[in-house]
Design an enzyme around this catalytic site. Structure first.
Site, PDB file in Angstrom:
ATOM      1  CG  HIS A 122      -4.147   7.035   3.667  1.00  0.00           C
ATOM      2  ND1 HIS A 122      -5.122   6.626   4.148  1.00  0.00           N
ATOM      3  CD2 HIS A 122      -3.798   6.556   2.385  1.00  0.00           C
ATOM      4  CE1 HIS A 122      -5.567   5.769   3.423  1.00  0.00           C
ATOM      5  NE2 HIS A 122      -5.060   5.475   2.151  1.00  0.00           N
ATOM      6  CG  ASP A 199       0.272   6.349   8.184  1.00  0.00           C
ATOM      7  OD1 ASP A 199       0.708   4.927   7.758  1.00  0.00           O
ATOM      8  OD2 ASP A 199      -0.697   6.901   7.438  1.00  0.00           O
ATOM      9  CD  GLN A 202       2.827   3.529   1.137  1.00  0.00           C
ATOM     10  OE1 GLN A 202       3.592   2.961   0.324  1.00  0.00           O
ATOM     11  NE2 GLN A 202       1.390   3.360   0.810  1.00  0.00           N
ATOM     12  CE  LYS A 225      -0.618   0.551   2.289  1.00  0.00           C
ATOM     13  NZ  LYS A 225      -1.468   0.857   1.330  1.00  0.00           N
ATOM     14  CB  CYS A 365      -6.750   7.474   0.536  1.00  0.00           C
ATOM     15  SG  CYS A 365      -7.521   6.183   0.096  1.00  0.00           S
TER      16      CYS A 365
HETATM   17  N1  7TS Z   1      -1.594   5.376   5.539  1.00  0.00           N
HETATM   18  C1  7TS Z   1      -0.723   5.367   4.461  1.00  0.00           C
HETATM   19  C2  7TS Z   1       0.468   6.319   4.190  1.00  0.00           C
HETATM   20  C3  7TS Z   1      -1.066   4.632   3.230  1.00  0.00           C
HETATM   21  O1  7TS Z   1      -0.527   4.687   2.317  1.00  0.00           O
HETATM   22  C4  7TS Z   1      -2.187   3.861   3.698  1.00  0.00           C
HETATM   23  C5  7TS Z   1      -2.873   2.827   2.578  1.00  0.00           C
HETATM   24  C6  7TS Z   1      -2.928   3.799   4.782  1.00  0.00           C
HETATM   25  C7  7TS Z   1      -2.416   4.537   5.787  1.00  0.00           C
HETATM   26  C8  7TS Z   1      -3.846   3.027   4.815  1.00  0.00           C
HETATM   27  O2  7TS Z   1      -3.605   1.589   5.038  1.00  0.00           O
HETATM   28  P1  7TS Z   1      -4.613   0.235   5.046  1.00  0.00           P
HETATM   29  O3  7TS Z   1      -3.977  -0.907   5.045  1.00  0.00           O
HETATM   30  O4  7TS Z   1      -5.193   0.451   6.544  1.00  0.00           O
HETATM   31  O5  7TS Z   1      -5.657   0.542   4.343  1.00  0.00           O
HETATM   32  N2  7TS Z   1      -2.467   3.351   1.074  1.00  0.00           N
HETATM   33  C9  7TS Z   1      -3.267   3.296  -0.130  1.00  0.00           C
HETATM   34  C10 7TS Z   1      -2.803   3.951  -1.199  1.00  0.00           C
HETATM   35  O6  7TS Z   1      -1.792   4.820  -1.331  1.00  0.00           O
HETATM   36  N3  7TS Z   1      -3.688   3.405  -2.225  1.00  0.00           N
HETATM   37  O7  7TS Z   1      -4.488   2.557  -1.839  1.00  0.00           O
HETATM   38  C11 7TS Z   1      -4.127   2.526  -0.193  1.00  0.00           C
END
Ligand code: 7TS
Length: 414
Positions: A122, A199, A202, A225, A365
């Protein structure tokens, strides 16, 4: 007994409509919906308990502080972390990764050192390291993907070497739902004395996690999430590593003494938590963890796998569907990326939106991932504990509509 219908009834938004159709929410990989219990906890905090923490002598402030600190212990226990001090509150996965890159990274990465990532990351686990590598003249190296959407570990010993200082990779893909073999990566990295950051954006919401057994050095995830509010996240770090890290942001709460010219810093975890934190977010996250604990992450994962089996069985009947999925069932989760032959993902998403179905389309992303497979993007349906087979039936029926609509259109233009 896992009862998705019953669970769904706890989520007010899932009782509403979108474009005059009952909402079918299949975008939990982007953000999960929130149960009534979490919404109530936020409301109760603001209506009955709102106060700043760690500074008030009065009852409300002490109560808020107690709830805040108890949540740290709850999270530590839920993920089998080393200790509560090793849990740092951030605004989300993105901030957690930036914290490590800027604090640990600036202190430990030097010219020609190597940082290992994967091509499937990501942007949140890519850009912070690019920034650091540029600043320090360090080198980025990448683990590639095999034909099965798994990390290709066949040349791991050449990628992770004595020059590697940190490996930062995702535990589970937000594009393909692949559950990666991170254990092998952690073992190899530690052999050469490198640190590992996972990371867990998920992974943390879908898989039972034992941070101590994983032996990972840093683990980042987001509350939104996993049924919690937006703007709250976690950085877990091994205590002995966090102890050595300089503060990232300066301000209130992270100090011991302050003079005009210099200051001394507080002990962990305060050292890495400058300013008034997202107190309401922490309290909401606490209730979200209670909810997940009651159901069980293993049960949730099993439910998502069953939904995936059900979906795959039906989606394969639709002509021209390509799925991007590990062939081994055990390496999959509740995320399904797919494309429909000759139809742009945005068109699929637009038709589904009219049917009340929320999916995400595009690069998710993960632009380098799309480049790797030479595709503009995918359609992505992602499941969580509140999705039912009825949701899948409506989704599949709507994909048939997309197929019929666009094959008719193709005939008209040809
Ligand atoms: N890493 C992964 C694997 C993710 O899926 C996401 C967000 C992030 C980092 C960033 O997370 P945040 O909460 O700091 O924004 N993924 C997604 C997605 O798949 N669609 O929208 C956000």
């Amino acid at each position: 007994m896992f009862d998705a219908e019953q669970i769904k009834s706890d989520f007010p938004i899932l009782q509403t409509t979108m474009n005059d159709k009952p909402l079918v929410y299949l975008d939990s990989a982007a953000s999960s919906q929130k149960p009534r219990q979490v919404i109530e906890a936020l409301r109760n905090y603001y209506e009955m308990e709102n106060a700043n923490i760690h500074r008030g002598i009065y009852y409300l402030s002490q109560k808020a502080t107690e709830k805040f600190e108890k949540t740290r212990i709850k999270i530590s226990n839920f993920y089998n972390a080393q200790c509560a001090k090793a849990i740092i509150f951030t605004s989300g996965t993105t901030e957690s990764i930036n914290l490590v890159a800027q604090s640990w990274g600036r202190a430990n990465i030097h010219k020609d050192d190597e940082i290992v990532l994967s091509v499937a990351e990501h942007h949140s686990n890519l850009v912070p390291w690019q920034m650091l590598a540029k600043e320090k003249s360090a080198k980025l190296k990448f683990i590639t993907l095999d034909d099965n959407f798994q990390y290709d570990l066949s040349n791991l010993n050449e990628i992770i070497t004595e020059r590697t200082k940190i490996v930062s990779v995702s535990q589970m893909s937000n594009v393909t739902g692949s559950i990666y073999d991170v254990q092998t990566i952690i073992k190899r990295a530690h052999e050469v004395g490198a640190k590992v950051m996972l990371d867990g954006a998920q992974g943390a919401c879908h898989l039972p996690i034992h941070l101590k057994n994983l032996d990972v050095d840093f683990y980042a995830f987001s509350g939104h999430k996993m049924l919690g509010p937006t703007g709250i996240g976690i950085l877990y770090g091994k205590e002995e590593i966090l102890e050595t890290m300089p503060p990232w942001m300066g301000g209130g709460d992270m100090i011991e003494t302050v003079g005009l010219e210099s200051s001394t810093y507080a002990a962990l975890p305060a050292k890495l938590e400058a300013g008034t934190p997202n107190i309401a977010g922490v309290i909401g996250l606490s209730t979200a963890i209670d909810y997940l604990t009651k159901i069980g992450l293993s049960e949730i994962h099993k439910h998502e796998m069953d939904l995936m089996d059900y979906t795959l069985d039906k989606i394969k009947e639709i002509p021209g569907i390509t799925t991007y999925l590990s062939s081994d069932r055990e390496q999959r989760s509740g995320v399904l990326s797919f494309n429909m032959d000759g139809i742009h993902p945005s068109d699929v998403g637009t038709v589904l939106d009219e049917e009340g179905i929320a999916i995400r389309v595009g690069h998710h992303c993960c632009q380098p991932f799309m480049k790797n497979y030479d595709i503009p993007g995918t359609c992505r349906a992602s499941f969580y504990l509140y999705n039912t087979t009825e949701d899948i039936d409506i989704f599949i029926e709507s994909l048939w509509k997309v197929h019929k609509l666009f094959s008719k259109f193709a005939k008209v233009v040809s």
